[in-house]
Design a protein around this motif. Sequence first.
Motif, PDB file in Angstrom:
ATOM      1  N   ALA A  25       0.823  -1.225   0.000  1.00 62.33           N
ATOM      2  CA  ALA A  25       0.000   0.000   0.000  1.00 62.33           C
ATOM      3  C   ALA A  25       0.847   1.259   0.000  1.00 62.33           C
ATOM      4  O   ALA A  25       0.560   2.235   0.681  1.00 62.33           O
ATOM      5  N   LEU A  26       1.904   1.270  -0.807  1.00 54.74           N
ATOM      6  CA  LEU A  26       2.744   2.445  -0.991  1.00 54.74           C
ATOM      7  C   LEU A  26       2.065   3.406  -1.956  1.00 54.74           C
ATOM      8  O   LEU A  26       1.505   2.990  -2.974  1.00 54.74           O
ATOM      9  N   VAL A  27       2.110   4.691  -1.643  1.00 51.83           N
ATOM     10  CA  VAL A  27       1.541   5.713  -2.527  1.00 51.83           C
ATOM     11  C   VAL A  27       2.271   5.693  -3.859  1.00 51.83           C
ATOM     12  O   VAL A  27       3.510   5.603  -3.891  1.00 51.83           O
ATOM     13  N   PRO A  28       1.573   5.804  -4.987  1.00 52.06           N
ATOM     14  CA  PRO A  28       0.119   5.941  -5.175  1.00 52.06           C
ATOM     15  C   PRO A  28      -0.577   4.614  -5.431  1.00 52.06           C
ATOM     16  O   PRO A  28      -1.672   4.575  -5.974  1.00 52.06           O
ATOM     17  N   LEU A  29       0.066   3.504  -5.022  1.00 48.47           N
ATOM     18  CA  LEU A  29      -0.434   2.176  -5.355  1.00 48.47           C
ATOM     19  C   LEU A  29      -1.356   1.596  -4.289  1.00 48.47           C
ATOM     20  O   LEU A  29      -1.910   0.525  -4.489  1.00 48.47           O
ATOM     21  N   GLY A  30      -1.526   2.295  -3.178  1.00 51.22           N
ATOM     22  CA  GLY A  30      -2.258   1.723  -2.069  1.00 51.22           C
ATOM     23  C   GLY A  30      -3.640   2.282  -1.832  1.00 51.22           C
ATOM     24  O   GLY A  30      -4.219   2.061  -0.764  1.00 51.22           O
ATOM     25  N   LEU A  31      -4.190   2.994  -2.815  1.00 50.56           N
ATOM     26  CA  LEU A  31      -5.508   3.604  -2.605  1.00 50.56           C
ATOM     27  C   LEU A  31      -6.630   2.579  -2.540  1.00 50.56           C
ATOM     28  O   LEU A  31      -7.740   2.904  -2.136  1.00 50.56           O
ATOM     29  N   TRP A  32      -6.342   1.332  -2.930  1.00 50.74           N
ATOM     30  CA  TRP A  32      -7.337   0.268  -2.843  1.00 50.74           C
ATOM     31  C   TRP A  32      -7.564  -0.180  -1.398  1.00 50.74           C
ATOM     32  O   TRP A  32      -8.617  -0.737  -1.076  1.00 50.74           O
ATOM     33  N   LEU A  33      -6.578   0.036  -0.527  1.00 50.53           N
ATOM     34  CA  LEU A  33      -6.607  -0.609   0.788  1.00 50.53           C
ATOM     35  C   LEU A  33      -7.719  -0.137   1.712  1.00 50.53           C
ATOM     36  O   LEU A  33      -8.412  -0.978   2.316  1.00 50.53           O
ATOM     37  N   PRO A  34      -7.941   1.169   1.909  1.00 52.63           N
ATOM     38  CA  PRO A  34      -8.937   1.578   2.913  1.00 52.63           C
ATOM     39  C   PRO A  34     -10.325   0.998   2.675  1.00 52.63           C
ATOM     40  O   PRO A  34     -10.954   0.472   3.601  1.00 52.63           O
ATOM     41  N   ALA A  35     -10.824   1.083   1.434  1.00 49.11           N
ATOM     42  CA  ALA A  35     -12.159   0.543   1.162  1.00 49.11           C
ATOM     43  C   ALA A  35     -12.194  -0.973   1.322  1.00 49.11           C
ATOM     44  O   ALA A  35     -13.176  -1.536   1.822  1.00 49.11           O
ATOM     45  N   THR A  36     -11.115  -1.647   0.923  1.00 47.18           N
ATOM     46  CA  THR A  36     -11.075  -3.112   1.003  1.00 47.18           C
ATOM     47  C   THR A  36     -11.057  -3.586   2.448  1.00 47.18           C
ATOM     48  O   THR A  36     -11.845  -4.447   2.851  1.00 47.18           O
ATOM     49  N   TYR A  37     -10.156  -3.049   3.245  1.00 44.28           N
ATOM     50  CA  TYR A  37     -10.049  -3.483   4.636  1.00 44.28           C
ATOM     51  C   TYR A  37     -11.278  -3.077   5.440  1.00 44.28           C
ATOM     52  O   TYR A  37     -11.695  -3.802   6.352  1.00 44.28           O
ATOM     53  N   ALA A  38     -11.846  -1.921   5.125  1.00 41.19           N
ATOM     54  CA  ALA A  38     -13.033  -1.471   5.858  1.00 41.19           C
ATOM     55  C   ALA A  38     -14.242  -2.348   5.551  1.00 41.19           C
ATOM     56  O   ALA A  38     -15.134  -2.503   6.393  1.00 41.19           O
ATOM     57  N   ALA A  39     -14.292  -2.933   4.354  1.00 48.43           N
ATOM     58  CA  ALA A  39     -15.440  -3.764   3.976  1.00 48.43           C
ATOM     59  C   ALA A  39     -15.351  -5.165   4.551  1.00 48.43           C
ATOM     60  O   ALA A  39     -16.371  -5.829   4.734  1.00 48.43           O
ATOM     61  N   ALA A  40     -14.135  -5.651   4.839  1.00 50.35           N
ATOM     62  CA  ALA A  40     -13.972  -7.008   5.345  1.00 50.35           C
ATOM     63  C   ALA A  40     -14.534  -7.125   6.756  1.00 50.35           C
ATOM     64  O   ALA A  40     -14.606  -6.140   7.499  1.00 50.35           O
ATOM     65  N   CYS A  41     -14.935  -8.333   7.141  1.00 48.39           N
ATOM     66  CA  CYS A  41     -15.370  -8.539   8.526  1.00 48.39           C
ATOM     67  C   CYS A  41     -14.172  -8.363   9.448  1.00 48.39           C
ATOM     68  O   CYS A  41     -13.012  -8.476   9.022  1.00 48.39           O
ATOM     69  N   ALA A  42     -14.433  -8.097  10.708  1.00 46.44           N
ATOM     70  CA  ALA A  42     -13.380  -7.690  11.642  1.00 46.44           C
ATOM     71  C   ALA A  42     -12.212  -8.674  11.733  1.00 46.44           C
ATOM     72  O   ALA A  42     -11.042  -8.256  11.645  1.00 46.44           O
ATOM     73  N   PRO A  43     -12.443  -9.981  11.918  1.00 47.13           N
ATOM     74  CA  PRO A  43     -11.284 -10.878  12.018  1.00 47.13           C
ATOM     75  C   PRO A  43     -10.485 -10.977  10.728  1.00 47.13           C
ATOM     76  O   PRO A  43      -9.256 -11.126  10.771  1.00 47.13           O
TER      77      PRO A  43
END
Length: 533
Positions: free
Chosen positions: A238-256
Amino acid sequence: MSGALANHLPVVPVLLPAFTAIALLLLGDHGGTPQGGHGHRRLRWARWLSLASVTLGLLVAVQLARAAAAGELMAYPLGHWPAPFGIVLVVDRLAAWMLVLSACVALPVLLYASGGWDAHGRHFHALFQFQLMGLNGAFLTGDLFNLFVFFEVLLIASYVLLLHGQGRERFRVGIAYVALNLLGSALFLVGAALVYASTGTLNFAELALRVPQLGAADAALLQVAAGVLLVVFGFKAALVPLGLWLPATYAAACAPVAALFSIMTKVGVYAILRFHGVILGPEAGASALLMQPWLLPLALATSVLGVLGALAAHTLPRLVAWLTVVSVGTILAALGLFSAAAWSATLYYLAHSTLVIAGLFMLVELVAAQRGDAAERLVPGSAVAQPALLGLLMLMAAGSVAGLPPLPGFIGKLMLLQSASGHPWQVAVWSVVLGVGFLTLLGLARAGSILFWSVGGEPVAASAGASPRLLMATIAPLLAGVALSFCAEPLKRYTDATALQLLDREAYGRAVLGTAPAPTLRPYRGEPAGAGR
C-alpha cells in the motif's frame, strides 16, 4: 527436541497449516449451520483443530526464533536438491521475526472469529490455514519464484476471506481487489523473468552475490526488473500511489479478516526489504540506483496521505484502515534510510504497528456492536455497554499508534528519528513522523470523543456487552504490543543483530549455497568460469 526433528523444523510452518487445511476440508463444510446437529459439531471440531494448529505454529516459530537469535542461519533444501537448483527455505533472524509476528496475530484473530464469524460463510478455517501457509512460505522462501508462488497462495485465500459473510459492499470492493491483484501477479512474473534474464538466477543468496558484478547492459535490465517488482511489492504494501485500494477493502472485510490482513501489507514490506534493500542495496553497484532515491519520499507521502484519510474518515473501520496506510509509510521511511540502525527501527515498529492495527480492527467492531443504529459510523449514538473497558483499550491503542511514551509506538519512532540523524532527508523525516503522529492523535481523539462522550440514552440492551472470548481475543494483540515496551532492550538487540545479518551477504550465501562466494562470480552466459566480458 531431537536433532532429527530440529533439522526439519524450518518446513513445519508451511506444512502444518497446509495439512490442517486439508484435514478441515475433509471434515466437511459447516458454514451457515444452525446451533445444533452435525453441522454444529463439525464447527466445534474445526475450531479446536484450527486453534490447536495455530498454537503449535506459534511454538514452532518461537523455537525457530530462539535458534536464529543464537546466530544460526538454517537452510532447508526441499528434496535434498541443493540451492540454487532446488527449492530452499531459509530461516534467518528476519524470517523468524516475521513468523513469530504472523502467529501472534493469527492466534487471537482466530479466537475472535471462533466467537461466531466463522459460521457466516463456508470453509472459513480451511481458508484461514491456507492464508497462514502463504504468509509463512513467503517469509521462509529463499528464491524469487517461490515468493511469487506463496504470494498467490495467500492471495487466493484472501479473495474468499474478503467476501466472508457476503454483502454488497464486500462484493463491490472484492471485484476491484481481485482484478488489481491479478494484474500485480502478472507484473510479478514479468519482473521475475527480467531478473533471471539479467542475472541467470532467482535464488536470493546467489542474486546478492551476482548483482554487484553485473556489467552495464545487465545492470540496466535489472533496473527495469527492479522497477517492475517495486510496483508489485509497493502495491502489496500500500505504498503511494499504489495503495488507494486498501482503505475501502479493509473497511469492507469482517473484523477478524481485516485484522488478519494487517499482516498482509507487511509481506509487501518484507519483499521490498529482502529484494530491494538487501539484494539491490548500497552494495549492488549500478543496479541499486533506481529505487533508492524514490522509496523514502514515497514512504513519507504515504504517511501524509494516510493520516489525512484518517482525519476524513466517517466510519471506524475506514479510520483504522487509513491508520494501516500510515504505519506502512512509517515503516518504509525507516527502510528507505538504508542503514542498519534504520532497519532495526523498521522491524521493531513493524511488529508494534501490526499488533495494534489487528487489535484495533477487532476493537472497533466491539464498539460498533454496542452503539445501536449509529453502529460503526462516527456520529453520536447510544452509550456503549462497557464504556470503561472499551474506552481504556481505545486510549491505549490510540496512544501507541500516535507514538506517545512509554508505549512501543514511541520507542519505534524514536529509533527511527535517531537513525535519520545526519541523513540528507533528516528534516523531512522528522517533520513528517512527528507531524503525522500529532495528526493521528487528533483523529483518534475526535473518534473517541464521539464514541464515548457524544452519547445519549441507555445502552442498547443489558446483554449488549462483548463476550469474554471476544474481549480476550481483542485485548491479546494490544497487550502484546504493550509488551514490546517492557521487552524493548532485548528486542532491540535482536533487531539490531537482524539488520547486521541482512547486510552480511557472504554469510547468507555460505549458509544457503554451502560454499564461500567466488570473488569473480558472474551471471551464467555460457562462457567458462573467469572469462571476461
